[in-house]
Design a protein around this motif. Sequence first.
Motif, short mmCIF file in Angstrom:
data_model
loop_
_atom_site.label_atom_id
_atom_site.label_comp_id
_atom_site.label_asym_id
_atom_site.label_seq_id
_atom_site.Cartn_x
_atom_site.Cartn_y
_atom_site.Cartn_z
N ASP A 1 26.56 8.54 20.10
CA ASP A 1 25.43 9.01 20.91
C ASP A 1 24.09 8.87 20.20
O ASP A 1 23.05 9.20 20.78
CB ASP A 1 25.64 10.48 21.29
CG ASP A 1 26.81 10.67 22.24
OD1 ASP A 1 27.15 9.72 22.97
OD2 ASP A 1 27.39 11.78 22.25
N VAL A 2 24.10 8.40 18.96
CA VAL A 2 22.85 8.26 18.21
C VAL A 2 22.07 7.05 18.70
O VAL A 2 22.64 5.98 18.94
CB VAL A 2 23.14 8.13 16.69
CG1 VAL A 2 21.84 7.85 15.92
CG2 VAL A 2 23.78 9.40 16.17
N ASN A 3 20.75 7.21 18.84
CA ASN A 3 19.87 6.13 19.26
C ASN A 3 19.93 4.99 18.23
O ASN A 3 19.62 5.20 17.05
CB ASN A 3 18.43 6.65 19.39
CG ASN A 3 17.49 5.64 20.01
OD1 ASN A 3 17.60 4.44 19.80
ND2 ASN A 3 16.54 6.14 20.79
N MET A 4 20.28 3.80 18.68
CA MET A 4 20.48 2.69 17.76
C MET A 4 19.40 1.61 17.87
O MET A 4 19.64 0.44 17.65
CB MET A 4 21.87 2.06 18.01
CG MET A 4 23.02 3.02 17.77
SD MET A 4 23.09 3.60 16.07
CE MET A 4 23.65 2.11 15.25
N HIS A 5 18.18 2.00 18.22
CA HIS A 5 17.09 1.04 18.31
C HIS A 5 16.84 0.36 16.96
O HIS A 5 17.15 0.91 15.91
CB HIS A 5 15.80 1.72 18.77
CG HIS A 5 15.81 2.09 20.22
ND1 HIS A 5 14.71 2.59 20.86
CD2 HIS A 5 16.78 2.02 21.16
CE1 HIS A 5 15.00 2.82 22.12
NE2 HIS A 5 16.25 2.50 22.32
N ASP A 6 16.27 -0.81 17.02
CA ASP A 6 15.93 -1.54 15.80
C ASP A 6 14.61 -0.99 15.25
O ASP A 6 13.60 -0.95 15.96
CB ASP A 6 15.80 -3.04 16.10
CG ASP A 6 15.55 -3.86 14.85
OD1 ASP A 6 15.89 -3.36 13.76
OD2 ASP A 6 15.01 -4.97 14.97
N TYR A 7 14.61 -0.56 14.01
CA TYR A 7 13.41 0.02 13.40
C TYR A 7 12.80 -1.01 12.46
O TYR A 7 13.21 -1.15 11.31
CB TYR A 7 13.77 1.31 12.67
CG TYR A 7 14.28 2.38 13.62
CD1 TYR A 7 13.40 3.22 14.28
CD2 TYR A 7 15.65 2.50 13.88
CE1 TYR A 7 13.86 4.18 15.18
CE2 TYR A 7 16.12 3.47 14.77
CZ TYR A 7 15.22 4.30 15.41
OH TYR A 7 15.68 5.24 16.30
N HIS A 8 11.81 -1.72 12.96
CA HIS A 8 11.20 -2.82 12.21
C HIS A 8 10.48 -2.30 10.96
O HIS A 8 9.80 -1.29 11.00
CB HIS A 8 10.21 -3.58 13.10
CG HIS A 8 10.84 -4.23 14.30
ND1 HIS A 8 11.67 -5.32 14.19
CD2 HIS A 8 10.77 -3.91 15.61
CE1 HIS A 8 12.08 -5.67 15.40
NE2 HIS A 8 11.55 -4.82 16.28
N GLY A 9 10.67 -3.03 9.88
CA GLY A 9 9.97 -2.71 8.65
C GLY A 9 10.63 -1.65 7.79
O GLY A 9 10.13 -1.32 6.72
N VAL A 10 11.75 -1.08 8.27
CA VAL A 10 12.47 -0.06 7.50
C VAL A 10 13.83 -0.62 7.11
O VAL A 10 14.61 -1.04 7.97
CB VAL A 10 12.66 1.23 8.32
CG1 VAL A 10 13.37 2.28 7.47
CG2 VAL A 10 11.32 1.76 8.79
N ASP A 11 14.11 -0.63 5.83
CA ASP A 11 15.39 -1.10 5.32
C ASP A 11 16.16 0.09 4.76
O ASP A 11 15.66 0.83 3.92
CB ASP A 11 15.18 -2.15 4.23
CG ASP A 11 14.49 -3.40 4.74
OD1 ASP A 11 14.93 -3.92 5.77
OD2 ASP A 11 13.50 -3.82 4.11
N VAL A 12 17.40 0.26 5.23
CA VAL A 12 18.23 1.38 4.81
C VAL A 12 19.54 0.83 4.24
O VAL A 12 20.12 -0.11 4.80
CB VAL A 12 18.54 2.33 5.98
CG1 VAL A 12 19.29 3.57 5.49
CG2 VAL A 12 17.25 2.74 6.70
N ALA A 13 20.01 1.41 3.14
CA ALA A 13 21.24 0.93 2.51
C ALA A 13 21.85 2.05 1.69
O ALA A 13 21.20 3.04 1.35
CB ALA A 13 20.94 -0.27 1.61
N PHE A 14 23.14 1.88 1.37
CA PHE A 14 23.77 2.80 0.44
C PHE A 14 23.24 2.51 -0.98
O PHE A 14 22.95 1.37 -1.32
CB PHE A 14 25.30 2.62 0.45
CG PHE A 14 25.95 3.17 1.68
CD1 PHE A 14 25.96 4.53 1.93
CD2 PHE A 14 26.56 2.33 2.60
CE1 PHE A 14 26.56 5.05 3.07
CE2 PHE A 14 27.16 2.83 3.74
CZ PHE A 14 27.16 4.20 3.98
#
Length: 249
Positions: free
Chosen positions: A105-118
Amino acid sequence: MIVSMSDIFQEGKIYSDDQRKTIYLTPNEPLVYDTNKWIYKTMPTLETWQVDQSAQLSMHHNQGSSHLAFTFPENVTPSVQWLHEIEAQGFELGLMELYAIEASDVNMHDYHGVDVAFVTEETLEDYIKVHRIFAEPYGQDYVEQSVQVIRNQFESEQKCRVIAYKEATPVGIMDLIIGAHTAEIDAFGVVHKYQKQGIGSAMQAFVASSVKDKTIILLADGEDSAKDMYVKQGYTFISYRYQILKENI
């Protein structure tokens, strides 16, 4: 899935556990309030609490802790008499609220310019750099102790660490504890100047895509406006728990 406070991961070493309470005592982290506290399973009487204070203070002083910390049972609100005593004895009263959402149910829009990683060994120092910002209000001794714990436990701990970058600058961190049916978000923060830029939402989308069919849970400060953000994002309020803290004893 039905969740409760019992699904929340608790750091620290269990010193003792009985029908009335669980005592966490963690000598290698004496300045960390959350790993050195008592969690009540049933609400004590005021008389019993007075005795417990003396016992906890002795334990804490023996390992270099200078605080008292108690957590009350889930969904129990202290009475007016309790609230009077808590204030009269110089304790701070806090309220933590449990929220949950299905990963799907989480919004999965593409967030430009933000990089997320483990976080990896190569990016651990970037994580620590952001952690220091959030730890500084608790004093330099706490900062150095918590950083040392992060470094020492990085390869063996039960949690995954997540980092977000904005134009190659580390700007957000969170910890993720993955269980059989839940994924708990903990220590979630975005550097102040980068807030309200979609970074927090991007990190939550990353978690949702990583855990897929699990229930995502988190604790929010009942007095913090961040909980309103979770509700807007679709999280459901589950329960609450009060806690009290007295510092510099």
